[in-house]
Design a protein around this motif. Structure first.
Motif, PDB file in Angstrom:
ATOM      1  N   THR A   1       0.806  -1.220   0.000  1.00 26.62           N
ATOM      2  CA  THR A   1       0.000   0.000   0.000  1.00 26.62           C
ATOM      3  C   THR A   1       0.840   1.271   0.000  1.00 26.62           C
ATOM      4  O   THR A   1       0.351   2.330  -0.388  1.00 26.62           O
ATOM      5  N   GLU A   2       2.096   1.172   0.428  1.00 26.78           N
ATOM      6  CA  GLU A   2       2.975   2.340   0.393  1.00 26.78           C
ATOM      7  C   GLU A   2       3.554   2.550  -1.001  1.00 26.78           C
ATOM      8  O   GLU A   2       3.573   3.664  -1.529  1.00 26.78           O
ATOM      9  N   LYS A   3       4.017   1.466  -1.623  1.00 24.25           N
ATOM     10  CA  LYS A   3       4.545   1.566  -2.989  1.00 24.25           C
ATOM     11  C   LYS A   3       3.426   1.624  -4.023  1.00 24.25           C
ATOM     12  O   LYS A   3       3.667   1.941  -5.178  1.00 24.25           O
TER      13      LYS A   3
ATOM     14  N   ASN B   1     -12.243  -6.652  -5.842  1.00 21.92           N
ATOM     15  CA  ASN B   1     -12.510  -6.403  -4.425  1.00 21.92           C
ATOM     16  C   ASN B   1     -11.767  -5.154  -3.974  1.00 21.92           C
ATOM     17  O   ASN B   1     -10.775  -4.742  -4.587  1.00 21.92           O
ATOM     18  N   LEU B   2     -12.268  -4.572  -2.892  1.00 22.88           N
ATOM     19  CA  LEU B   2     -11.631  -3.424  -2.252  1.00 22.88           C
ATOM     20  C   LEU B   2     -10.711  -3.910  -1.147  1.00 22.88           C
ATOM     21  O   LEU B   2     -10.999  -4.912  -0.467  1.00 22.88           O
ATOM     22  N   ASN B   3      -9.608  -3.189  -0.927  1.00 27.29           N
ATOM     23  CA  ASN B   3      -8.698  -3.581   0.146  1.00 27.29           C
ATOM     24  C   ASN B   3      -9.275  -3.148   1.499  1.00 27.29           C
ATOM     25  O   ASN B   3     -10.384  -2.614   1.586  1.00 27.29           O
ATOM     26  N   HIS B   4      -8.520  -3.351   2.572  1.00 29.68           N
ATOM     27  CA  HIS B   4      -9.080  -3.230   3.913  1.00 29.68           C
ATOM     28  C   HIS B   4      -9.509  -1.815   4.290  1.00 29.68           C
ATOM     29  O   HIS B   4     -10.427  -1.646   5.097  1.00 29.68           O
ATOM     30  N   ASP B   5      -8.859  -0.797   3.751  1.00 30.10           N
ATOM     31  CA  ASP B   5      -9.275   0.567   4.082  1.00 30.10           C
ATOM     32  C   ASP B   5      -9.916   1.283   2.884  1.00 30.10           C
ATOM     33  O   ASP B   5     -10.096   2.498   2.913  1.00 30.10           O
TER      34      ASP B   5
ATOM     35  N   PHE C   1      -9.382 -10.589  -0.287  1.00 35.22           N
ATOM     36  CA  PHE C   1      -8.354 -10.037   0.604  1.00 35.22           C
ATOM     37  C   PHE C   1      -8.366 -10.842   1.894  1.00 35.22           C
ATOM     38  O   PHE C   1      -9.405 -11.066   2.500  1.00 35.22           O
ATOM     39  N   GLU C   2      -7.174 -11.281   2.327  1.00 34.98           N
ATOM     40  CA  GLU C   2      -7.079 -12.074   3.548  1.00 34.98           C
ATOM     41  C   GLU C   2      -7.124 -11.169   4.766  1.00 34.98           C
ATOM     42  O   GLU C   2      -6.685 -10.015   4.736  1.00 34.98           O
TER      43      GLU C   2
END
Length: 346
Positions: free
Chosen positions: A25-27, A297-301, A344-345
């Motif tokens: 998520t940073e890169k 799918n959308l990631n966790h945030d 997403f796990e």
């Protein structure tokens, strides 16, 4: 932060089963895939809190087709296989875990059945119930009978089943030991082809994708009665699109302000804004940058959206604007063989 993504696939060409991607998520980039579990056509996946992965599985037994689920312990990479539930005929199209009752549900598109399994202490499954649907819709894809494509929980713990073949949504009551009792049927417009549905638990509104009609039906859900009522219908594609399209997956942002639907054929992610009354307005149709985006799918945030493409063997990474809901492509060249499911796990 590194987020792990499981990808289900078809294994008709060069895929071998379940793959794992990493999202940095940073890169703001996806890594290349690695194979974590071998299975036949694991087109949908579910993961339990006990770290078990329940994957669709298709195999051959003495030349006869068998299908069901393959069960993995996801504690290691690659996964450790711990069991199977296979029966004669085609494999299911959908699987989900009911943590509260320790059950697993599958919807079998080709067999016309919904099956309930009990989760045993070791993570393996024992079948406890099965219902078979009847009826057919008017379109060629529906002529051969019922096609349950989705079976998952409503916010109040009933089972909702979308049957693409007979244009019906079923609501079942579930006993503690996993037996189903039909509570309600919602009849869609003929030829709608209900595929997947998602609920907003805060407003009791539901959003159902019609694969064959390329539309979203906005439904009011009454949790006291366990019933659905139509509020709105809206297209996922432009009016002037005349080539084939099949609407597929549906996801909602965590703030319940935006809805996303994948289009296979028009090859896009349709972006809808959700009004206070629950109705939808189409605000964008973002090219998915690949062919046949069956799932995403959308990631966790909710900062990113990942879509995989069944025909072009690639994944695309988008950044999501939390204010406008719109998507911006970041990366599109990550190889994913025959990708059809994105999980997403935890």
């Amino acid at each position: 932060m590194i987020e792990k993504i499981l990808v289900g696939t078809y294994t008709k060409k060069h895929s071998e089963g379940i793959y794992e991607l990493s999202l940095d998520t940073e890169k703001r980039e996806l890594s290349e895939v690695t194979l974590v579990g071998k299975a036949g056509n694991p087109t949908y996946l579910a993961k339990s809190k006990a770290n078990r992965v329940y994957a669709i599985d298709a195999e051959s037994d003495n030349g006869e087709k068998v299908g069901g689920l393959k069960i993995f312990d996801a504690s290691n990479r690659p996964f450790d296989e711990i069991g199977k539930t296979l029966a004669p005929g085609s494999s299911p199209a959908y699987v989900t875990v009911d943590e509260g009752r320790q059950l697993v549900y599958t919807a079998n598109y080709h067999m016309g059945t919904v099956t309930v399994y009990k989760i045993e202490a070791d993570g393996t499954l024992t079948q406890v119930d099965q219902v078979k649907h009847t009826g057919a819709g008017p379109r060629p894809e529906q002529a051969d009978g019922p096609h349950p494509h989705f079976a998952d929980l409503t916010p109040d713990g009933r089972l909702v089943v979308c049957d693409l073949g007979n244009d019906t949504v079923y609501i079942y009551n579930i006993s503690d030991d996993g037996h189903l009792e039909e509570n309600h049927r919602f009849n869609c417009a003929r030829g709608f082809g209900p595929r997947h549905i998602i609920f907003n638990p805060d407003t009791n509104m539901a959003y159902m994708v019609g694969e064959l009609a390329s539309k979203v039906a906005v439904l009011a859900y009454d949790p006291a009665a366990g019933t659905l009522a139509l509020q709105q219908g809206i297209s996922t594609i432009p009016r002037d699109w005349t080539a084939h399209n099949g609407a597929a997956a549906v996801r909602m942002s965590a703030d319940h302000k935006f809805l996303y639907v994948s289009n296979r054929g028009y090859n896009s992610i349709a972006v809808f804004e959700i009004a206070e009354d629950g109705t939808l307005t189409l605000i964008d149709n973002t090219p998915s940058e690949g062919d046949f985006p069956r799932d995403f799918n959308l990631n966790h945030d909710d900062q990113f959206l990942v879509v995989v493409h069944q025909n072009s063997d690639n994944a695309t990474l988008f950044a999501r604007d939390a204010v406008t809901g719109k998507l911006t492509k970041i990366q599109q060249d990550v190889t994913v063989p025959e990708g059809v499911a994105v999980l997403f796990e935890d």
